[in-house]
Scaffold this motif. Sequence first.
Motif, mmCIF file in Angstrom:
data_model
loop_
_atom_site.group_PDB
_atom_site.id
_atom_site.type_symbol
_atom_site.label_atom_id
_atom_site.label_comp_id
_atom_site.label_asym_id
_atom_site.label_seq_id
_atom_site.Cartn_x
_atom_site.Cartn_y
_atom_site.Cartn_z
ATOM 1 N N HIS A 167 67.096 60.827 -41.563
ATOM 2 C CA HIS A 167 67.384 62.610 -42.212
ATOM 3 C C HIS A 167 68.153 63.221 -41.023
ATOM 4 O O HIS A 167 68.048 62.577 -40.017
ATOM 5 C CB HIS A 167 66.436 63.110 -42.754
ATOM 6 N N CYS A 208 69.851 68.678 -45.232
ATOM 7 C CA CYS A 208 69.515 67.819 -44.146
ATOM 8 C C CYS A 208 71.318 66.789 -44.466
ATOM 9 O O CYS A 208 71.906 67.254 -45.232
ATOM 10 C CB CYS A 208 69.154 66.043 -45.252
ATOM 11 N N GLU A 210 72.113 64.013 -43.015
ATOM 12 C CA GLU A 210 71.944 62.085 -42.287
ATOM 13 C C GLU A 210 72.134 61.545 -44.070
ATOM 14 O O GLU A 210 70.960 61.813 -44.567
ATOM 15 C CB GLU A 210 71.279 61.968 -41.760
ATOM 16 N N LEU A 211 73.471 60.959 -44.533
ATOM 17 C CA LEU A 211 73.074 60.808 -46.455
ATOM 18 C C LEU A 211 71.913 59.631 -46.275
ATOM 19 O O LEU A 211 71.464 58.955 -45.521
ATOM 20 C CB LEU A 211 74.526 59.894 -46.302
ATOM 21 N N CYS A 212 70.938 60.034 -46.640
ATOM 22 C CA CYS A 212 69.488 59.460 -47.065
ATOM 23 C C CYS A 212 69.619 58.767 -48.707
ATOM 24 O O CYS A 212 67.664 58.181 -48.268
ATOM 25 C CB CYS A 212 68.294 59.894 -46.864
ATOM 26 N N HIS A 216 69.389 63.777 -51.420
ATOM 27 C CA HIS A 216 70.468 64.193 -50.147
ATOM 28 C C HIS A 216 70.754 65.520 -50.130
ATOM 29 O O HIS A 216 70.163 66.121 -49.245
ATOM 30 C CB HIS A 216 71.580 62.800 -48.965
ATOM 31 N N MET A 219 68.771 68.129 -50.164
ATOM 32 C CA MET A 219 67.163 68.152 -49.706
ATOM 33 C C MET A 219 67.351 69.347 -48.384
ATOM 34 O O MET A 219 67.765 69.127 -47.330
ATOM 35 C CB MET A 219 67.111 66.835 -48.787
#
Length: 242
Positions: A167, A208, A210-212, A216, A219
Motif C-alpha cells: 500500500h 492509499c 499504491e494499487l492494492c 484501493h 482506502m
Amino acid sequence: MRKSWIPVGILWLSYSVLMMFAVANFSWLPAEWSEEAHVVDSAMLLLQYLGAPVMALVLAVMTWSVIGWRDKGATRQDGENIHGHRGIVTGWLIITSLLAIYVVINPGFVGLAEIRGEPSSDHVITLHGQQFAWSVEYENGATALDELVVPADARVRYDVMSADVLHSFWIPAFRIKIDAVPGLTTQAYATATREGSMNDDVNLRIQCAELCGPGHARMALPVRVVSEQEFLTYIDNLKAGG
Ligand SMILES: [Cu+2]
C-alpha cells in the motif's frame, strides 16, 4: 528548410514565455497544510519551469509542421534524408545530462534531506494498512479506525506497516507519501502547520497511493489537525474508552 528554423525559433520562444508566465501566475497545486509541503511544491514548480521550454520546442516543431512544412500536394515522395549532426547531438546530451544531474541533486537530495534528514520527532503515530483500510495506533497504545488525529506545530513521525500487500501512505495536503511494505516499517515525517479537517480540505486525508486491489480507491481515512493539547486529550480519551 534551413530558413524555416527562424519561425520555429520564434514560436519556441513565444510558447516558452507563455508557458513560464502560466507557471508563474497560476497555481494548480492544492493548499499546503504542512511545513514539508513547500519543498515538494517548489520542486514541482522548478520541474514545470524546466519542462516548459522542452514542451514549447515540441509544440513549435508541431505547429510549423502543420503550417510551414505542409505538403502542398506537389510531391508524394519521401522527404529528404536527415543525417545526424554531431554538434547538436553532443550539445543535447551534455545539456540534458547536466539538467538531469542538477535536478537529482536539487531538489532531489537537497529536498529529501530537508524533509527527512532530521530524524527527531515530537510524536510517533503508527499506521497499519490492509486491504482496504487504515488503522491508527498512537504512542500510548490507543487505536482508531475512523480518523487520524494529529497535533499542529509538532513534528510527527509516521511508522507505516502493511499486513498483506503493498500500500502507500499518502496525505495529499501534507505532500508526504511512503510505501507500506509487508514485513517492513517505513517512515515519513510531517509537521502540520494549522488546524483543520477533511471538511475544510478534501486533501486532508490518508489516501492509499499504491494499487492494492478492488477497494484501493476507497482506502482512505480522514485526517484532523488539532492543537497539541487537544491531541493529548484525544488519545487519552481514546485509550480510556477503548
Ligand atoms: Cu491501495
